[in-house]
Design a protein around this motif. Structure first.
Motif, PDB file in Angstrom:
ATOM      1  N   GLU A   1      -7.727   1.990   5.463  1.00  0.00           N
ATOM      2  CA  GLU A   1      -7.895   0.557   5.698  1.00  0.00           C
ATOM      3  C   GLU A   1      -7.398  -0.282   4.527  1.00  0.00           C
ATOM      4  O   GLU A   1      -7.260  -1.499   4.653  1.00  0.00           O
ATOM      5  N   SER A   2      -7.146   0.348   3.392  1.00  0.00           N
ATOM      6  CA  SER A   2      -6.693  -0.409   2.222  1.00  0.00           C
ATOM      7  C   SER A   2      -5.671   0.419   1.447  1.00  0.00           C
ATOM      8  O   SER A   2      -4.492   0.409   1.757  1.00  0.00           O
ATOM      9  N   SER A   3      -6.126   1.165   0.451  1.00  0.00           N
ATOM     10  CA  SER A   3      -5.225   1.980  -0.358  1.00  0.00           C
ATOM     11  C   SER A   3      -6.056   2.927  -1.209  1.00  0.00           C
ATOM     12  O   SER A   3      -7.284   2.923  -1.146  1.00  0.00           O
ATOM     13  N   SER A   4      -5.392   3.700  -2.026  1.00  0.00           N
ATOM     14  CA  SER A   4      -6.092   4.606  -2.934  1.00  0.00           C
ATOM     15  C   SER A   4      -6.829   3.802  -3.999  1.00  0.00           C
ATOM     16  O   SER A   4      -6.505   2.646  -4.286  1.00  0.00           O
ATOM     17  N   LEU A   5      -7.826   4.430  -4.624  1.00  0.00           N
ATOM     18  CA  LEU A   5      -8.538   3.798  -5.724  1.00  0.00           C
ATOM     19  C   LEU A   5      -7.583   3.447  -6.858  1.00  0.00           C
ATOM     20  O   LEU A   5      -7.647   2.363  -7.438  1.00  0.00           O
TER      21      LEU A   5
ATOM     22  N   ILE B   1       9.670  -8.651 -10.422  1.00  0.00           N
ATOM     23  CA  ILE B   1       9.839  -7.598  -9.430  1.00  0.00           C
ATOM     24  C   ILE B   1      10.264  -6.274 -10.055  1.00  0.00           C
ATOM     25  O   ILE B   1       9.773  -5.203  -9.664  1.00  0.00           O
ATOM     26  N   ASP B   2      11.160  -6.279 -11.029  1.00  0.00           N
ATOM     27  CA  ASP B   2      11.665  -5.015 -11.569  1.00  0.00           C
ATOM     28  C   ASP B   2      10.579  -4.238 -12.298  1.00  0.00           C
ATOM     29  O   ASP B   2      10.372  -3.041 -12.051  1.00  0.00           O
ATOM     30  N   ALA B   3       9.866  -4.910 -13.211  1.00  0.00           N
ATOM     31  CA  ALA B   3       8.814  -4.239 -13.976  1.00  0.00           C
ATOM     32  C   ALA B   3       7.686  -3.785 -13.062  1.00  0.00           C
ATOM     33  O   ALA B   3       7.158  -2.667 -13.209  1.00  0.00           O
ATOM     34  N   SER B   4       7.296  -4.634 -12.118  1.00  0.00           N
ATOM     35  CA  SER B   4       6.167  -4.299 -11.244  1.00  0.00           C
ATOM     36  C   SER B   4       6.513  -3.172 -10.281  1.00  0.00           C
ATOM     37  O   SER B   4       5.687  -2.291 -10.015  1.00  0.00           O
ATOM     38  N   LEU B   5       7.723  -3.176  -9.768  1.00  0.00           N
ATOM     39  CA  LEU B   5       8.131  -2.093  -8.876  1.00  0.00           C
ATOM     40  C   LEU B   5       8.152  -0.767  -9.619  1.00  0.00           C
ATOM     41  O   LEU B   5       7.696   0.264  -9.099  1.00  0.00           O
ATOM     42  N   ALA B   6       8.635  -0.783 -10.859  1.00  0.00           N
ATOM     43  CA  ALA B   6       8.684   0.457 -11.646  1.00  0.00           C
ATOM     44  C   ALA B   6       7.290   1.023 -11.885  1.00  0.00           C
ATOM     45  O   ALA B   6       7.066   2.232 -11.743  1.00  0.00           O
ATOM     46  N   SER B   7       6.321   0.177 -12.225  1.00  0.00           N
ATOM     47  CA  SER B   7       4.971   0.694 -12.492  1.00  0.00           C
ATOM     48  C   SER B   7       4.265   1.099 -11.202  1.00  0.00           C
ATOM     49  O   SER B   7       3.487   2.055 -11.190  1.00  0.00           O
ATOM     50  N   HIS B   8       4.530   0.423 -10.094  1.00  0.00           N
ATOM     51  CA  HIS B   8       3.970   0.860  -8.810  1.00  0.00           C
ATOM     52  C   HIS B   8       4.501   2.247  -8.432  1.00  0.00           C
ATOM     53  O   HIS B   8       3.768   3.079  -7.889  1.00  0.00           O
ATOM     54  N   ARG B   9       5.770   2.498  -8.720  1.00  0.00           N
ATOM     55  CA  ARG B   9       6.327   3.825  -8.424  1.00  0.00           C
ATOM     56  C   ARG B   9       5.578   4.919  -9.194  1.00  0.00           C
ATOM     57  O   ARG B   9       5.386   6.030  -8.690  1.00  0.00           O
ATOM     58  N   VAL B  10       5.163   4.609 -10.409  1.00  0.00           N
ATOM     59  CA  VAL B  10       4.392   5.580 -11.196  1.00  0.00           C
ATOM     60  C   VAL B  10       3.048   5.858 -10.516  1.00  0.00           C
ATOM     61  O   VAL B  10       2.596   7.005 -10.452  1.00  0.00           O
ATOM     62  N   VAL B  11       2.401   4.815  -9.992  1.00  0.00           N
ATOM     63  CA  VAL B  11       1.126   4.980  -9.295  1.00  0.00           C
ATOM     64  C   VAL B  11       1.291   5.886  -8.080  1.00  0.00           C
ATOM     65  O   VAL B  11       0.501   6.814  -7.863  1.00  0.00           O
ATOM     66  N   PHE B  12       2.302   5.628  -7.280  1.00  0.00           N
ATOM     67  CA  PHE B  12       2.519   6.456  -6.097  1.00  0.00           C
ATOM     68  C   PHE B  12       2.850   7.896  -6.482  1.00  0.00           C
ATOM     69  O   PHE B  12       2.415   8.845  -5.815  1.00  0.00           O
ATOM     70  N   ALA B  13       3.591   8.074  -7.563  1.00  0.00           N
ATOM     71  CA  ALA B  13       3.895   9.429  -8.035  1.00  0.00           C
ATOM     72  C   ALA B  13       2.629  10.139  -8.494  1.00  0.00           C
ATOM     73  O   ALA B  13       2.460  11.349  -8.264  1.00  0.00           O
ATOM     74  N   ALA B  14       1.724   9.402  -9.140  1.00  0.00           N
ATOM     75  CA  ALA B  14       0.460   9.995  -9.580  1.00  0.00           C
ATOM     76  C   ALA B  14      -0.362  10.480  -8.394  1.00  0.00           C
ATOM     77  O   ALA B  14      -0.984  11.557  -8.451  1.00  0.00           O
TER      78      ALA B  14
ATOM     79  N   THR C   1       0.797  -1.225   0.000  1.00  0.00           N
ATOM     80  CA  THR C   1       0.000   0.000   0.000  1.00  0.00           C
ATOM     81  C   THR C   1       0.828   1.273   0.000  1.00  0.00           C
ATOM     82  O   THR C   1       0.272   2.370  -0.039  1.00  0.00           O
ATOM     83  N   ASN C   2       2.154   1.164   0.057  1.00  0.00           N
ATOM     84  CA  ASN C   2       3.002   2.347  -0.042  1.00  0.00           C
ATOM     85  C   ASN C   2       4.330   1.960  -0.678  1.00  0.00           C
ATOM     86  O   ASN C   2       4.683   0.784  -0.760  1.00  0.00           O
ATOM     87  N   GLU C   3       5.059   2.978  -1.119  1.00  0.00           N
ATOM     88  CA  GLU C   3       6.281   2.724  -1.887  1.00  0.00           C
ATOM     89  C   GLU C   3       7.359   2.060  -1.034  1.00  0.00           C
ATOM     90  O   GLU C   3       8.082   1.174  -1.515  1.00  0.00           O
ATOM     91  N   ALA C   4       7.474   2.438   0.225  1.00  0.00           N
ATOM     92  CA  ALA C   4       8.497   1.849   1.081  1.00  0.00           C
ATOM     93  C   ALA C   4       8.273   0.347   1.255  1.00  0.00           C
ATOM     94  O   ALA C   4       9.231  -0.443   1.260  1.00  0.00           O
TER      95      ALA C   4
ATOM     96  N   ILE D   1       9.587  -5.444  -0.136  1.00  0.00           N
ATOM     97  CA  ILE D   1       9.328  -6.725  -0.800  1.00  0.00           C
ATOM     98  C   ILE D   1      10.402  -7.002  -1.841  1.00  0.00           C
ATOM     99  O   ILE D   1      10.927  -8.128  -1.941  1.00  0.00           O
ATOM    100  N   ALA D   2      10.743  -5.981  -2.628  1.00  0.00           N
ATOM    101  CA  ALA D   2      11.785  -6.158  -3.644  1.00  0.00           C
ATOM    102  C   ALA D   2      13.109  -6.563  -3.016  1.00  0.00           C
ATOM    103  O   ALA D   2      13.814  -7.448  -3.525  1.00  0.00           O
ATOM    104  N   GLU D   3      13.424  -5.934  -1.903  1.00  0.00           N
ATOM    105  CA  GLU D   3      14.668  -6.270  -1.201  1.00  0.00           C
ATOM    106  C   GLU D   3      14.670  -7.726  -0.740  1.00  0.00           C
ATOM    107  O   GLU D   3      15.664  -8.441  -0.875  1.00  0.00           O
TER     108      GLU D   3
END
Length: 417
Positions: free
Chosen positions: A179-183, A392-405, A105-108, A113-115
């Motif tokens: 309780e969960s995350s952003s839409l 992990i690499d591709a998914s982490l990169a796209s999740h970072r875009v979501v958090f930036a948005a 639910t957050n970038e950290a 998980i990636a680590e």
């Protein structure tokens, strides 16, 4: 491998049950041997269906931590907030991981998980099922073949569907960010992932706008009560819980899928009435404690100048995603099944039918669920890691875009990555 992979299903809800059923279709490749699920009835029904020994039926995923590894793979289909703790702990115990989206639910927590995955050499796939559909495979093939020249821009719509939104994001597990995350993260992290996969390259800048416009107390019609079963408007309201879930008792399609969730799998009038009377799925959509957005736009600029616009909205029928890709030599239009290519030079239109229509979770995401799950099994069982295209690499990169948005939306700014 010369034996089936063994799977532990953590969370026996709709997603966990889907993957277990897919495993049952390939008993020579995979076998479910353990389940962790807090709801007694759901756990018992699931365990009986998949013939899980009593000693491998657990109330909580943490019950797996104090014992030797019970399976080759942990399928993590828990609530979003539990993903990071489960993924890190189980990777450290030597489990391979199939992790339901979003990663966390957050970038950290995504980074944690990636680590853990890198530290343990874990074979991990995120369930970005859109990458695996026959539709996506064909669409990317056409783009690679130069069907529309070079991509210049892309427009993508995620039509959540009015009653799907009410079920999941007003009454359901994802109705509150705390309780969960952003839409955007909960519903459309895999749309952002899909866009980045189709366009390729790195996202350079992000902006976003959105709000919770309609599902608020001030939008309630006159006379609306707190629960639909007592409401004089229940037969005329577009978001009536009684209409949706009782309709699911008669409908063997998508509405039944939602009715099964709200009634814990028991498709009886009594179970549905009890859930409508006392459970969260019987609440009025205007008088709840929901706070996630009901519409949002996200704009992306990639290195090299390609621009994309993404819209997700509650206010649609429940239907397939719609995409237009604008290229230097033509236009591609897709709806999750059909792909139309318009060629600028010949002014001709060619339609490709990828044959799978139902793109919702209830319909297996147009073949994406099965294709993704089978790719993961075959990658591990057959020693073919290249089959995992949502690692992990591709998914982490796209999740970072979501958090930036989300940072861009909250700040009213353009965020550079």
């Amino acid at each position: 491998m010369d034996r089936p992979l063994t799977l532990a299903i953590l969370g026996a809800g709709a997603r966990g049950a889907t993957y277990a059923d897919l495993a049952a279709k390939r008993p020579d490749v995979a076998r479910v041997v353990a389940v962790a699920e807090p709801r007694d009835q759901v756990r018992d029904t699931f365990a009986a269906e998949h013939r899980i020994a009593p000693e491998y039926r657990f109330e909580h995923w943490r019950d797996l931590l104090g014992r030797p590894r019970l399976a080759d793979v942990a399928v993590i289909a828990l609530l979003d907030a539990d993903h990071v703790a489960a993924a890190v702990a189980l990777a450290d115990l030597g489990y391979q991981l199939l992790l339901e989206k979003p990663m966390a639910t957050n970038e950290a927590d995504c980074e944690a998980i990636a680590e853990a995955v890198r530290r343990n050499g874990t074979a991990l796939a995120i369930t970005h099922v859109l990458r695996y559909t026959p539709y996506t495979v064909k669409l990317k093939q056409l783009l690679a073949e130069g069907a529309i020249g070079d991509i210049v821009s892309l427009q993508h719509l995620e039509p959540i569907g009015h009653y799907h939104y009410a079920h999941s994001f007003v009454r359901g597990n994802w109705h509150r960010e705390d309780e969960s995350s952003s839409l955007l993260l909960a519903k459309s992290c895999h749309d952002i992932d899909w866009i980045t996969d189709v366009v390729g390259g790195r996202v350079a800048r992000v902006s976003s706008f959105g709000s919770l416009t309609h599902f608020r107390p001030e939008a309630a019609p006159d006379g609306a009560t707190d629960r639909c079963v007592t409401c004089p408007l229940q037969d005329t309201c577009a978001y009536s819980a009684t209409t949706l879930y009782r309709g699911g008792l008669r409908d063997d399609g998508i509405k039944q899928y939602f009715t099964r969730i709200m009634s814990a799998g028991e498709l009886t009038e009594r179970a549905v009435t009890d859930a409508l009377t006392d459970g969260p799925y019987g609440r009025c959509v205007y008088h709840g404690d929901n706070d996630v957005l009901d519409h949002q736009v996200v704009n992306l600029e990639f290195d090299g100048g390609v621009t994309t616009s993404f819209t997700l909205t509650a206010f649609t029928p429940l239907e397939n995603r719609h995409t237009k890709i604008f290229g230097t030599g033509g236009q591609l239009t897709g709806d999750g099944r059909h792909i139309e290519v318009f060629d600028f030079r010949t002014e001709s239109r060619t339609v490709h039918d990828t044959s799978l229509d139902e793109a919702s979770a209830a319909g297996g995401h147009a073949g994406g669920d099965e294709a993704m799950f089978n790719a993961y099994l075959d990658a591990l069982h057959g020693g073919r890691p290249e089959l995992i295209v949502s690692g992990i690499d591709a998914s982490l990169a796209s999740h970072r875009v979501v958090f930036a948005a989300e940072r861009a939306r909250l700040a009213g700014a353009v965020i550079e990555l």
